[in-house]
Design an enzyme around this catalytic site. Structure first.
Site, PDB file in Angstrom:
ATOM      1  N   TYR A 136      40.993  61.219  79.124  1.00 32.00           N
ATOM      2  CA  TYR A 136      39.574  61.008  78.788  1.00 32.00           C
ATOM      3  C   TYR A 136      38.658  61.371  79.947  1.00 32.00           C
ATOM      4  CZ  TYR A 136      39.729  58.514  74.302  1.00 32.00           C
ATOM      5  OH  TYR A 136      39.848  58.180  72.984  1.00 32.00           O
ATOM      6  N   LYS A 186      54.955  58.044  77.325  1.00 31.01           N
ATOM      7  CA  LYS A 186      55.704  59.220  76.871  1.00 31.01           C
ATOM      8  C   LYS A 186      56.466  59.761  78.082  1.00 31.01           C
ATOM      9  CE  LYS A 186      56.826  62.318  73.747  1.00 31.01           C
ATOM     10  NZ  LYS A 186      57.678  61.990  72.584  1.00 31.01           N
ATOM     11  N   ASP A 218      55.685  57.803  70.300  1.00 31.68           N
ATOM     12  CA  ASP A 218      56.034  58.205  68.925  1.00 31.68           C
ATOM     13  C   ASP A 218      56.826  57.099  68.234  1.00 31.68           C
ATOM     14  OD1 ASP A 218      58.080  58.743  70.753  1.00 31.68           O
ATOM     15  OD2 ASP A 218      58.715  60.612  69.792  1.00 31.68           O
ATOM     16  N   ASP A 242      43.898  54.472  72.037  1.00 31.14           N
ATOM     17  CA  ASP A 242      42.884  54.838  71.048  1.00 31.14           C
ATOM     18  C   ASP A 242      43.551  55.041  69.692  1.00 31.14           C
ATOM     19  OD1 ASP A 242      40.357  55.755  70.040  1.00 31.14           O
ATOM     20  OD2 ASP A 242      41.120  57.809  70.190  1.00 31.14           O
ATOM     21  N   ASP A 246      43.649  52.276  66.100  1.00 28.49           N
ATOM     22  CA  ASP A 246      43.194  52.613  64.743  1.00 28.49           C
ATOM     23  C   ASP A 246      44.332  52.394  63.748  1.00 28.49           C
ATOM     24  OD1 ASP A 246      40.692  53.453  65.743  1.00 28.49           O
ATOM     25  OD2 ASP A 246      40.620  55.164  64.359  1.00 28.49           O
TER      26      ASP A 246
HETATM   27  C1  IPM Z   1      37.124  53.979  70.368  1.00 27.87           C
HETATM   28  C2  IPM Z   1      36.438  55.250  69.952  1.00 27.87           C
HETATM   29  C3  IPM Z   1      35.960  55.997  71.200  1.00 27.87           C
HETATM   30  C4  IPM Z   1      37.188  56.324  72.027  1.00 27.87           C
HETATM   31  C5  IPM Z   1      35.105  57.242  70.918  1.00 27.87           C
HETATM   32  C6  IPM Z   1      33.870  56.909  70.108  1.00 27.87           C
HETATM   33  C7  IPM Z   1      34.716  57.958  72.165  1.00 27.87           C
HETATM   34  O1  IPM Z   1      37.292  56.020  69.178  1.00 27.87           O
HETATM   35  O2  IPM Z   1      36.472  53.133  71.018  1.00 27.87           O
HETATM   36  O3  IPM Z   1      38.298  53.812  70.049  1.00 27.87           O
HETATM   37  O4  IPM Z   1      37.830  57.368  71.813  1.00 27.87           O
HETATM   38  O5  IPM Z   1      37.525  55.545  72.904  1.00 27.87           O
HETATM   39 MG    MG Z   2      39.109  55.063  68.672  1.00 27.30          MG
END
Ligand code: IPM
Ligand code: MG
Length: 352
Positions: A136, A186, A218, A242, A246
């Site tokens: 990042y 990884k 993975d 990240d 999700d």
């Molecule tokens: C998160 C989001 C952010 C990230 C984006 C909006 C930059 O996906 O907070 O998980 O990738 O960290």
């Molecule tokens: Mg995210």
């Protein structure tokens, strides 16, 4: 209790409003709110997604309550002017390196999970994501190769100190939970990950009461849907965290339910300075329609009371009000129901 409120783009303002109603209902001593612009709205008003005055406001506060950033109308802008730079800039400038993302299945929501109910019911985990390093924040660019092709590149890197400090946070979090930590990397392919693993192993010596396991990312993605109940605390780098967070949200049922805290080292009078935000984005498709589920933002405000203001009892009150609203069948569109943003706020307030 100085709170900088940055509602941002899309559904950000709607969901933030409901979290503020909940905070105001608690009648907290000395609560002062400041509001600032971030994201696409800040770009339009001030020419930058993270204006200097917004950053100053954050620095002067004890905590930041953040809605969401992201606006398709800004997709064509140069990267440093895109809305996402607001959140990345705040994380970097404020030294918020530790991102806590709890994922727990709420009673009554087992059938909303993308997994079988009996698998989902067992989910009670915490993802500790490093937030200031990795691919990042490494150098990046686009260059032209000898054969004339363009090549995009992003540097992935972790310094020992960066790994060490997030590892300590994760081990301590595990001590306060079930005492089990899985470090995700990884290391079979990446040097960055091998160093990560070595440092985590060294830090483990300080925490004999925590069981440490290493897992390739993975495999972790697979285990997270196969048997999520096996996880207690997961610690991982910025990019893997990240993605896995999700994924964890859909295991729980909806990304509209997951809160997060981003913490650094600065102490406040009652805790640690932090930024609190739902893990979902700005959802431009439903923005302004009063349909977004504000629960993730309300739960983020609870995390703020816990980590920045030392108000565990108030945090638990909010969390239990949200849990009871869900158990009573209050469902936003993200959960297949028709309760709107304000109605969900009302439902939480009633139970508070
Ligand atoms: C998160 C989001 C952010 C990230 C984006 C909006 C930059 O996906 O907070 O998980 O990738 O960290
Ligand atoms: Mg995210």
């Amino acid at each position: 209790m100085k709170i900088a409120v940055f509602p941002g783009d899309g559904i950000g303002p709607e969901v933030t409003r409901q979290a503020l109603r909940v905070l105001e209902a608690l009648d907290l001593p000395g609560l002062t709110l400041f509001e600032g612009d971030v994201g696409g709205i800040a770009y339009r008003r001030h020419g930058h997604p993270l204006p200097a005055e917004t950053l100053e406001m954050a620095r002067a506060a004890d905590a930041v309550l953040f809605g969401a950033v992201g606006d398709p109308a800004c997709d064509g802008l140069e990267r440093h002017l895109r809305p996402e730079q607001a959140i990345l800039g705040l994380r970097a400038q404020l030294g918020l390196f530790a991102n806590l993302r709890p994922a727990t299945t709420f009673a009554g929501l087992e059938t909303m999970s993308a997994l079988r109910p009996e698998v989902a019911a067992a989910i009670d985990l915490l993802i500790v994501r490093e937030l200031n390093g990795d691919v990042y924040f490494g150098d990046k660019g686009t260059r032209t190769l000898d054969d004339g092709q363009r090549q995009g590149w992003d540097m992935m890197a972790y310094a020992e100190g960066e790994v060490r400090r997030i590892a300590h946070i994760a081990f301590r979090a595990a001590q306060g939970r079930k005492g089990r930590l899985v470090s995700v990397d990884k290391a079979n392919v990446l040097e960055t990950s091998q160093l990560w693993r070595d440092v985590v192993n060294a830090v483990a010596a300080d925490y004999p009461d925590v069981t440490l396991e290493h897992m390739y990312v993975d495999n972790a993605a697979m285990q997270l849907v196969r048997e999520p109940g096996r996880f207690d605390v997961i610690v991982t780098g910025n990019l893997f965290g990240d993605i896995l967070s999700d994924q964890a949200s859909m295991c729980v049922g909806s990304i509209g339910l997951l809160a997060s805290a981003s913490l650094g080292e600065r102490a406040t009078d009652f805790g640690t300075f932090g930024l609190y935000e739902p893990i979902h984005g700005s959802a431009p498709d439903i923005a302004g329609q009063g349909r977004a589920n504000p629960m993730a933002t309300i739960l983020s405000a609870a995390m703020m009371l816990r980590h920045s203001f030392g108000r565990e009892a108030d945090a638990a009150r909010i969390e239990s009000a949200v849990a009871r609203a869900l158990a009573d069948g209050v469902r936003g569109g993200d959960l297949g129901g028709d309760a709107g943003t304000a109605a969900i706020g009302d439902a939480v307030l009633e139970r508070l």
